[in-house]
Structures are given as C-alpha cells and as structure tokens.
Design a protein around this motif. Structure first.
Motif, short mmCIF file in Angstrom:
data_model
loop_
_atom_site.label_atom_id
_atom_site.label_comp_id
_atom_site.label_asym_id
_atom_site.label_seq_id
_atom_site.Cartn_x
_atom_site.Cartn_y
_atom_site.Cartn_z
N ARG A 35 0.80 -1.22 0.00
CA ARG A 35 0.00 0.00 0.00
C ARG A 35 0.84 1.27 0.00
O ARG A 35 0.63 2.16 -0.80
CB ARG A 35 -0.91 0.02 1.23
N GLY A 72 -6.91 -12.96 -2.66
CA GLY A 72 -5.53 -12.49 -2.49
C GLY A 72 -4.58 -13.41 -3.24
O GLY A 72 -3.50 -13.73 -2.76
N LYS A 124 -1.23 -20.12 -8.35
CA LYS A 124 -1.70 -21.34 -7.68
C LYS A 124 -2.97 -21.85 -8.36
O LYS A 124 -3.20 -23.05 -8.45
CB LYS A 124 -1.96 -21.06 -6.20
N ASP A 165 -7.66 -9.74 -6.21
CA ASP A 165 -6.49 -9.15 -5.54
C ASP A 165 -6.55 -7.65 -5.77
O ASP A 165 -7.45 -7.16 -6.48
CB ASP A 165 -5.18 -9.75 -6.08
N HIS A 194 -10.29 -6.46 -6.22
CA HIS A 194 -11.14 -6.51 -5.01
C HIS A 194 -10.29 -6.40 -3.75
O HIS A 194 -9.20 -6.98 -3.67
CB HIS A 194 -11.93 -7.83 -4.98
N ASP A 195 -10.79 -5.64 -2.79
CA ASP A 195 -10.14 -5.50 -1.50
C ASP A 195 -10.82 -6.50 -0.54
O ASP A 195 -12.03 -6.43 -0.34
CB ASP A 195 -10.36 -4.05 -1.02
N PHE A 196 -10.04 -7.43 0.00
CA PHE A 196 -10.69 -8.48 0.81
C PHE A 196 -11.25 -7.99 2.15
O PHE A 196 -11.82 -8.78 2.89
CB PHE A 196 -9.85 -9.74 0.94
N ARG A 239 -4.42 -18.23 0.50
CA ARG A 239 -3.11 -18.85 0.71
C ARG A 239 -2.10 -17.75 1.05
O ARG A 239 -1.94 -16.79 0.31
CB ARG A 239 -2.66 -19.58 -0.55
N GLN A 240 -1.46 -17.92 2.19
CA GLN A 240 -0.40 -17.00 2.61
C GLN A 240 -0.91 -15.57 2.71
O GLN A 240 -0.16 -14.64 2.39
CB GLN A 240 0.79 -17.06 1.65
#
Ligand SMILES: C[S@@+](CC[C@H](N)C(=O)[O-])C[C@H]1O[C@@H](n2cnc3c(N)ncnc32)[C@H](O)[C@@H]1O
Length: 297
Positions: free
Chosen positions: A129, A179, A185, A204, A223-225, A240-241
């Motif tokens: 960010r 994300g 993956k 993401d 998209h912002d989770f 993941r991670q």
C-alpha cells in the motif's frame, strides 16, 4: 582497514566469488578463515530490512523473543533433541541467535521484530500500500517462492471435495483464490486437474493484478478483501499466505466477508497458511505465527 579502496575491494570480492583462486581453495585453513571473515563482513554489512526479507522467506518460527531454554523449544517444536541442538548451533553460526548460554537461546535484536504478531501486517502494508513501487515484484516473488511449497492439490482431496461436489446450478464458480496474486496457484490447480469444472476467479488489489502475466484458465477481479466479496456461492474460497499477514481482528474480517458470500452446506473456505502448533485444522482461529507450514484448515 584495508589498503584497498572500497571499489578495489569490491572488485576483488567479485573476482573471488566468480572464480575463487586455486590457492585459496587448496589451503584448508586459509579457505576456512576467508569464509568466516566473509560471513562476518556480510553480517556487519547486512541492513535490517535485508534481514527482514531473508527471514520472511524462511518463515517466522517463534511467538515471542524472550530467551527460550532447550526444553521449551523442544516442547514447542516436538523435534528430536539432538537435531534441535544442531539446528540451534547452525542458527548461532547463521547469526540469528546469540552464543548459547546455559541452554538459553535468545534471538538477536535484528531478529526480534519477527516475534511481533503485527510484523507481517506492517511489512505487507508497507510493500503493497504505502510503497507500491517497492511492491512491483511482489507477485512474481510470491509465485516463485510458492513453487517450493506444497500446493492445495497436494493437501486437499480435490477430486472428491471439489470436482464431485461441484454443482453448476448453485454457481458457475468453482474456485475463488482470494488475495491470489498473479493466480499462479489457480493455474497450477487447473493444470493438475484439467477437467476441473467451473470458473476460477482470482481477486487481488489492482496493483498486483495489473502486473499479472496473461494466462488462460482464470479471471482476475480487482477486489479488497476487507470489503464484501461479490462472488457469491462459489464452491471454494481459498486464501493462501494471506491471513498470516494480518492481526487476528483483520483476518477475522477477511473470513467474515467470505463467510457472508458462502452458500451454506455447499461452499467451503480453505485457509492455507502458517498455523500455531496448537491449532488443529477445524478449530477456532488463534495466533497465526508459524510453527509449521503448510496447513489447510
Ligand atoms: C503473501 S501474498 C500471497 C499470494 C498468493 N495467495 C500466494 O500464495 O502466492 C498476499 C497477497 O495478498 C494480497 N493482498 C494484500 N492486501 C489485500 C487486500 N486488501 N485485498 C486483496 N488482496 C490483498 C497481495 O496483493 C498479495 O497478492
């Protein structure tokens, strides 16, 4: 101090690393001394931020930075005593912990930030960010780094739990890789199971998606989770991670948004991340500081 100028010293070191002179290599004692001196010089020159990146890539393993006894570390890790002793000796040589003192193993100051639960949060915030240019290679880094770690399909029964249970009348979406970075993956999953039905969506931040290489098999979604997940009723919501980068309250928010998008009795969230050793798959979320990787819960 060397009689060489810094530039000359640099040239010498680069020449040695390209092709170490035979007389260095053949003289066992000289070789060992040079090696140790080079390690010490490297430790003296290493910036704290470089320590951070190096350790970030080798996974945090401790949950606070108070000195631990061998027995405490044995209880946490559950590994063989002799093996642990050898690892600790190696870590001492590596510079992560101080000299072993009566079986206590304190982390060095530069490494203590790794004991802070919000450390990953700060790093990712900084990279993604606040300093977007510093994050330019981050997606590539994640894709590359991930190659040495287990993928979802190595840990989860994809055929039974995803392919057999997929119901197109509920949603055309099979897999939301929340994300998911560059979607590497998701592509690997589709490559492993070419008959995987349904759409694959990779949400993401724009900065990550903008840099993603184009490839068939997945759709990107900016998209912002921390906001509502617009893809509803997908079969799998996969992270993941990601969760380990955030403090618990923010991780819970991410999961809540996914939970709200799920179709009860059909959708699943798969959290593929570092987990506290005492957190069993299926149990309630506690600390996310790693003692083992990978785990799918
Ligand atoms: C450690 S990487 C993991 C990437 C990928 N899941 C993997 O395992 O290779 C964390 C990802 O979270 C993404 N991310 C960070 N903050 C986010 C946010 N607020 N909304 C969506 N994605 C975010 C980053 O852009 C990055 O791709």
């Amino acid at each position: 101090m060397s009689r060489l100028t810094p530039i000359q010293l640099l040239d010498e070191l680069e020449a040695i690393s390209r092709s170490p002179p035979t007389n260095f290599l053949e003289n066992v004692e000289l070789r060992a001394k040079l090696y140790i001196a080079a390690k010490k010089a490297s430790a003296a020159l290493e910036r704290p931020t470089v320590v951070v990146v190096r350790l970030l890539l080798s996974q945090p393993v401790e949950d606070n930075f108070a000195p631990k006894t061998l027995d405490q570390l044995l209880a946490t890790t559950g590994v063989d005593r002799d093996l642990l002793k050898r690892i600790l000796r190696a870590l001492t040589a590596f510079g992560a912990i101080k000299e072993v003192d009566q079986e206590k193993f304190p982390l060095r100051l530069q490494y203590q930030m790794l004991g802070n639960a919000s450390f990953g949060h700060a790093v990712v915030n900084c990279i993604i960010r606040e300093k977007p240019t510093a994050g330019l290679g981050f997606g590539t880094l994640m894709s590359t780094w991930g190659e040495v770690h287990a993928l979802l399909q190595h840990l989860y029964p994809v055929a039974e739990k995803m392919i057999d249970e997929f119901d197109r009348s509920i949603s055309t979406v099979m897999f939301v890789d929340v994300g998911g970075g560059h979607g590497s993956k998701a592509v690997a999953l589709k490559t492993a199971f070419s008959h995987l039905p349904g759409r694959i969506i990779v949400p993401d931040l724009a900065m990550s998606i903008d840099q993603a290489p184009k490839a068939e098999g997945r759709e990107f979604q900016v998209h912002d989770f921390f906001t509502d997940q617009p893809v509803k009723n997908a079969k799998i919501y996969y992270t993941r991670q990601c969760l380990h980068n955030w403090p618990d309250d923010l991780s819970i928010k991410i999961l809540q948004h996914l939970a709200q998008a799920m179709k009860p009795e059909y959708s699943r969230i798969l959290a593929h991340d570092q987990m506290s050793r005492n957190l069993e798959p299926g149990s309630r979320c506690r600390s996310k500081i790693s003692t083992r990787w990978p785990c799918v819960a």
